[in-house]
Design a protein around this motif. Sequence first.
Motif, PDB file in Angstrom:
ATOM      1  N   ILE A 390      28.043   9.435  50.770  1.00  0.00           N
ATOM      2  CA  ILE A 390      29.260   9.855  50.055  1.00  0.00           C
ATOM      3  C   ILE A 390      29.912  11.045  50.761  1.00  0.00           C
ATOM      4  O   ILE A 390      31.140  11.117  50.900  1.00  0.00           O
ATOM      5  N   GLY A 391      29.069  12.012  51.206  1.00  0.00           N
ATOM      6  CA  GLY A 391      29.632  13.157  51.950  1.00  0.00           C
ATOM      7  C   GLY A 391      30.311  12.719  53.237  1.00  0.00           C
ATOM      8  O   GLY A 391      31.394  13.207  53.590  1.00  0.00           O
ATOM      9  N   MET A 392      29.661  11.797  53.967  1.00  0.00           N
ATOM     10  CA  MET A 392      30.279  11.279  55.195  1.00  0.00           C
ATOM     11  C   MET A 392      31.586  10.563  54.887  1.00  0.00           C
ATOM     12  O   MET A 392      32.564  10.677  55.632  1.00  0.00           O
ATOM     13  N   LYS A 393      31.597   9.827  53.768  1.00  0.00           N
ATOM     14  CA  LYS A 393      32.829   9.134  53.391  1.00  0.00           C
ATOM     15  C   LYS A 393      33.941  10.139  53.108  1.00  0.00           C
ATOM     16  O   LYS A 393      35.090   9.963  53.545  1.00  0.00           O
ATOM     17  N   GLN A 394      33.619  11.202  52.388  1.00  0.00           N
ATOM     18  CA  GLN A 394      34.642  12.209  52.105  1.00  0.00           C
ATOM     19  C   GLN A 394      35.136  12.883  53.392  1.00  0.00           C
ATOM     20  O   GLN A 394      36.337  13.113  53.561  1.00  0.00           O
ATOM     21  N   GLU A 395      34.187  13.202  54.283  1.00  0.00           N
ATOM     22  CA  GLU A 395      34.605  13.805  55.559  1.00  0.00           C
ATOM     23  C   GLU A 395      35.487  12.868  56.362  1.00  0.00           C
ATOM     24  O   GLU A 395      36.479  13.287  56.966  1.00  0.00           O
ATOM     25  N   MET A 396      35.116  11.601  56.397  1.00  0.00           N
ATOM     26  CA  MET A 396      35.932  10.633  57.127  1.00  0.00           C
ATOM     27  C   MET A 396      37.311  10.498  56.496  1.00  0.00           C
ATOM     28  O   MET A 396      38.330  10.394  57.202  1.00  0.00           O
ATOM     29  N   GLU A 397      37.373  10.482  55.155  1.00  0.00           N
ATOM     30  CA  GLU A 397      38.687  10.406  54.505  1.00  0.00           C
ATOM     31  C   GLU A 397      39.525  11.642  54.833  1.00  0.00           C
ATOM     32  O   GLU A 397      40.733  11.546  55.098  1.00  0.00           O
ATOM     33  N   LEU A 398      38.870  12.825  54.821  1.00  0.00           N
ATOM     34  CA  LEU A 398      39.598  14.049  55.173  1.00  0.00           C
ATOM     35  C   LEU A 398      40.087  14.027  56.608  1.00  0.00           C
ATOM     36  O   LEU A 398      41.237  14.396  56.914  1.00  0.00           O
ATOM     37  N   SER A 399      39.213  13.586  57.524  1.00  0.00           N
ATOM     38  CA  SER A 399      39.622  13.503  58.928  1.00  0.00           C
ATOM     39  C   SER A 399      40.735  12.480  59.114  1.00  0.00           C
ATOM     40  O   SER A 399      41.644  12.665  59.928  1.00  0.00           O
ATOM     41  N   MET A 400      40.652  11.366  58.334  1.00  0.00           N
ATOM     42  CA  MET A 400      41.733  10.376  58.404  1.00  0.00           C
ATOM     43  C   MET A 400      43.054  10.986  57.973  1.00  0.00           C
ATOM     44  O   MET A 400      44.104  10.787  58.606  1.00  0.00           O
ATOM     45  N   LYS A 401      43.034  11.754  56.884  1.00  0.00           N
ATOM     46  CA  LYS A 401      44.271  12.389  56.438  1.00  0.00           C
ATOM     47  C   LYS A 401      44.797  13.373  57.474  1.00  0.00           C
ATOM     48  O   LYS A 401      46.007  13.427  57.749  1.00  0.00           O
ATOM     49  N   MET A 402      43.885  14.176  58.055  1.00  0.00           N
ATOM     50  CA  MET A 402      44.318  15.142  59.076  1.00  0.00           C
ATOM     51  C   MET A 402      44.876  14.428  60.300  1.00  0.00           C
ATOM     52  O   MET A 402      45.888  14.857  60.886  1.00  0.00           O
ATOM     53  N   MET A 403      44.234  13.335  60.706  1.00  0.00           N
ATOM     54  CA  MET A 403      44.742  12.585  61.854  1.00  0.00           C
ATOM     55  C   MET A 403      46.095  11.962  61.549  1.00  0.00           C
ATOM     56  O   MET A 403      46.984  11.938  62.413  1.00  0.00           O
ATOM     57  N   GLU A 404      46.256  11.440  60.330  1.00  0.00           N
ATOM     58  CA  GLU A 404      47.568  10.888  59.973  1.00  0.00           C
ATOM     59  C   GLU A 404      48.641  11.977  59.995  1.00  0.00           C
ATOM     60  O   GLU A 404      49.755  11.760  60.480  1.00  0.00           O
TER      61      GLU A 404
END
Length: 492
Positions: A390-404
């Motif tokens: 779940i933590g990795m998923k949240q980090e990936m979602e955050l990184s996805m938002k930052m990359m977008e």
Amino acid sequence: MADLMPQSDAPTPTTDKITQAARETIYLCNFRVSVDGEWLCLRELNDISLTPDPEPAHEDSWEDFTDLVDHMQMLDEFKDPKDPIAIERLNLMNMAKLSIKGLIESALNLGRTLDSDYAPLQQFFVVMEHCLKHGLKTKKTFLGQNKSFWGALELVEKLTPEAGEITASVKDLPGLKTPLGRGRAWLRLALMQKKLSDYMKTIINRKDLLSEFYEANALMMEEEGAVIAGLLVGLNVIDANLCMKGEDLDSQVGVIDFSMYLKDGGHSTKTAEGDGQITAILDQKNYVEELNRHLSASVNNLQAKVDAMEKSNSKLTEELAVANNRIITLQEDVERVKEESSYQLQSGRQVSRGGGDGSADALVLGEARKQLKEETQLRLDVEKELEVQIGMKQEMELSMKMMEKDMCEKQDALVELRQQLEDLRALNQQLAHKSQSSEADAKQKSEVISRLEEKTNQMAGTIKLLESSEKDCVKQARSLSSNVEKLLQKQQ
């Protein structure tokens, strides 16, 4: 001041005349080079008298060290006017003064970054090289006698730690094989760093270390060196971008070009203004083209970064889908473990209620407890792994938002750069049209001038014909008047 005057039986000029002569005169071989404003005028010593010329009326607002330079020249004249070493120091100091002044004025008028091909900048380095070579001691090596100022420049690294970067860069340049080439590269890097004046002051203040490389009467050991170091402060307003990788600094011949500082009255002011305008237009065109190339390269780099980010975005999306599937699987495993643990608990309670004393029931109960512990530990492990996922998923979602967000910003920057590129292309076309129109105007003016010259020649020929016809008419009138007189005499 009286004890500074040379003792001689011959009459000496007054202090004012000596000061004036020292201010405007440089001795080069058998010529006197007079400083007239910002120019040099060569005249042979045999053609002039010893009486100094009157002081030219001009204003010199550029030099902050003018009074000090004039005082130094006067003192050098007082010490020994026939000392060749003092004359050499004075000549080099005046040439450095003229070179620095001309370089600053031409660079400010040019209004752009200087490169290696700029003639006043090349002459400045030649003059600085002559100043640093003056009074060098000759060192004997296995290959013969060596005479280079690179050893003196290496002292700056010991006195100023921040100069170590320049020295290391010079030593890392692959094309330099001689100490002279390294010294020339050091001067260019110090000028680009805008620290040349500071470094020169640093080594000039340590004459105890310079005495290892220079004679006692060298320019760097006397007050002229301090004056030149002060004049170098003005070069901090100049921006230079010098490429030394393809330049052969080892075998260059440093010769001072005096034609840049001599008066030339053959060119008219209008021609100079026209050439200056054309040069300015061409410089602007070259600058715009260079800026266009840089912007094109930056656009290509940004496009490549956007493509790479899109690829990484797709990879992250796939990894996110895999992580979601893994989380669902783990949640199912947790539910199954919960069900099994609840079932084991219920069975254990039933066995305990039965109250049997048999060893078989005790063995079943022990195995059930052991299995319950194992399943509890497995459940804890699964829950920990679930939290990590779940933590990795949240980090990936955050990184996805930052990359977008970063992609949106870079796309906006890319759009702005493309707009600037289009504007620069339009400006480049306008400059090209201006240059073509200026060339066409110049051709038209030359054609008009040639036509006017032809008309002038035709009018001159017509005037000559009219003069000859006038002479013929005068002769005819005189003959007619003589004939009339003869007829009147015959009638009488």
